[in-house]
Design a protein around this motif. Structure first.
Motif, mmCIF file in Angstrom:
data_model
loop_
_atom_site.group_PDB
_atom_site.id
_atom_site.type_symbol
_atom_site.label_atom_id
_atom_site.label_comp_id
_atom_site.label_asym_id
_atom_site.label_seq_id
_atom_site.Cartn_x
_atom_site.Cartn_y
_atom_site.Cartn_z
ATOM 1 N N MET A 189 34.079 38.507 36.892
ATOM 2 C CA MET A 189 34.462 37.693 35.087
ATOM 3 C C MET A 189 32.969 36.931 35.553
ATOM 4 O O MET A 189 32.431 36.554 36.249
ATOM 5 C CB MET A 189 35.759 36.734 36.355
ATOM 6 N N ARG A 212 35.372 39.742 31.387
ATOM 7 C CA ARG A 212 35.395 40.640 32.250
ATOM 8 C C ARG A 212 34.747 42.331 32.338
ATOM 9 O O ARG A 212 35.091 42.468 31.643
ATOM 10 C CB ARG A 212 37.153 40.815 32.725
ATOM 11 N N THR A 262 40.556 38.748 38.402
ATOM 12 C CA THR A 262 39.930 37.243 38.457
ATOM 13 C C THR A 262 38.888 38.290 40.020
ATOM 14 O O THR A 262 38.054 37.287 40.591
ATOM 15 C CB THR A 262 39.865 36.055 39.378
ATOM 16 N N TYR A 271 33.796 33.265 29.474
ATOM 17 C CA TYR A 271 33.948 34.554 30.549
ATOM 18 C C TYR A 271 34.007 35.919 29.500
ATOM 19 O O TYR A 271 34.647 36.494 28.419
ATOM 20 C CB TYR A 271 35.158 34.802 31.176
ATOM 21 N N GLY A 300 37.369 37.044 27.603
ATOM 22 C CA GLY A 300 38.338 36.552 29.338
ATOM 23 C C GLY A 300 39.611 35.453 28.501
ATOM 24 O O GLY A 300 40.328 35.950 29.288
#
Ligand code: GLN
Length: 384
Positions: A319, A361, A172, A359, A348
């Protein structure tokens, strides 16, 4: 035929490393698995040449070559103030990933519970299962990925043996505040729980933030098992050098786990890495400034594309909310983006306990030109 162990059916291979393979197959710019596309410092490479020419080709001491542990202890004390005894408080491991496994096997009996914040770095779930422990997940809620103290307390009321704290957090980019760490410390004390911390991004905390090692909190040294790695700090992810730092009594046990898992980290690489551990403070300032710049460059790319994201306060991940792209699953989105757009990220969902498909990443440990090229490719998303 005999069947492999049932515990292996409960987790998958690493999604992160799977994305790297997919990126390579499609010649995509790989912003999935977090590693640099630039070289380590040249002094470190010179030290590596010297080390391979020298007498460092047999096993090092199982828990770490003495010169490496001495340099490491000095460096840790310099940055944290913790009085580290190289002979009592450290085990050198094959990367941070082994360090986490060692910590988990040292702390937990089969059947013990372990508190893990979700989203979480993917190896924690697997580590817990391999150690026979049962994860209790506590959600970190977007956009700032904060937890609810009431939920955290409920998790502690289930009498866990350990809590895992990744700070700065992968995936995160959250940096836990002093208040949050004090809350965790108070609960750890009240319920007599180990705190296993994972801090490989300790030197990548953007201003005005500052990294605080959990072990430096009052009374926490004895219940903290700090896991760390040299991979990110010195851009040497392939060297696989990590370590566990804890009290002498914990380390006495952790040494045994490490000894029978891997015997030891590569001797010539430990010898060479002493040079990195002795770098002056200016090295760390420059590292941070360089990542700060990469963060700005990549964030500006995302802004131009029009995707929303949580601005990372630490580490080198972001993210990105891909829900406007309209994919049913983030895995589908990640595959499409790798194959059609030419930029790879990690779905994600592989970090979340909850069902979460919103999400991808991306990481930005790449040269500026690579990030700009990725940004240009991402602009094609707007035509979707
Ligand atoms: N820590 C990096 C990531 O999250 C790489 C992990 C690994 O493959 N060991 O992408």
């Amino acid at each position: 035929m005999p069947q492999p162990a049932a515990r292996l059916s409960v987790f998958t291979e690493s999604v992160i490393r799977g994305m790297t393979r997919l990126a390579n197959r499609h010649s995509a710019i790989n912003l999935s698995q977090g590693f640099p596309d630039f070289d380590p410092p040249s002094e470190l490479l010179a030290a590596l040449h010297k080390a391979t020419d020298g007498p460092h080709h047999q096993y090092a001491v199982t828990w770490g070559a003495p010169r490496f542990r001495e340099a490491l202890a000095k460096k840790i004390t310099h940055f944290t103030g913790i009085p580290v005894d190289p002979d009592q408080h450290l085990v050198v491991t094959c990367g941070g990933t082994e360090a986490m496994m060692v910590a988990m096997m040292t702390a937990c009996n089969p059947g013990d519970k372990v508190v893990i914040f979700s989203p979480f770095y993917e190896s924690y779930g697997a580590d817990a299962i391999l150690a026979g422990a049962e994860p209790i997940f506590v959600p970190l809620r977007p956009p700032d990925f904060s937890y609810s103290l009431a939920e955290l307390r409920k998790a502690f009321e289930q009498r866990p043996k350990a809590l895992i704290l990744c700070n700065p957090s992968n995936p995160t980019g959250k940096v836990f505040t002093m208040k949050e760490m004090q809350e965790i410390a108070a609960l750890a004390e009240e319920f007599d729980v180990y705190v296993i911390t994972d801090e490989p991004y300790e030197h990548i905390v953007y201003a005005p933030g500052k990294h605080i090692s959990f072990a430096t909190l009052p009374g926490m040294m004895d219940r903290t098992i700090t896991c760390n790695s040299l991979s990110k700090t010195y851009s040497i992810t392939g060297w696989r050098l990590g370590y566990v730092m804890a009290s002498a009594s914990v380390i006495a046990q952790a040494r045994k786990v490490h000894d029978f898992l891997t015997v030891g980290a590569a001797a010539p690489l430990q010898e060479a890495a002493v040079t990195a551990l002795e770098f002056p403070d200016s090295y760390y300032d420059e590292l941070l400034a360089s990542y700060d710049n990469k963060r700005s460059v990549f964030i500006q790319c995302l802004e131009r594309v029009g995707l929303s994201f949580t601005r990372p306060a630490g580490a080198y991940y972001v993210m990105v909310d891909i829900s406007p792209l309209g994919f049913k699953t983030d895995t589908g989105a990640a595959e499409w983006m790798t194959k059609e757009i030419g930029v790879a990220g990690v779905p994600g969902s592989s970090f979340f306990r909850e069902v979460e498909n919103r999400y991808l990443r991306f990481h930005f440990a790449k040269k500026e030109e690579t990030l700009l090229a990725a940004g240009e490719r991402l602009m094609k998303i707007r035509q979707r």
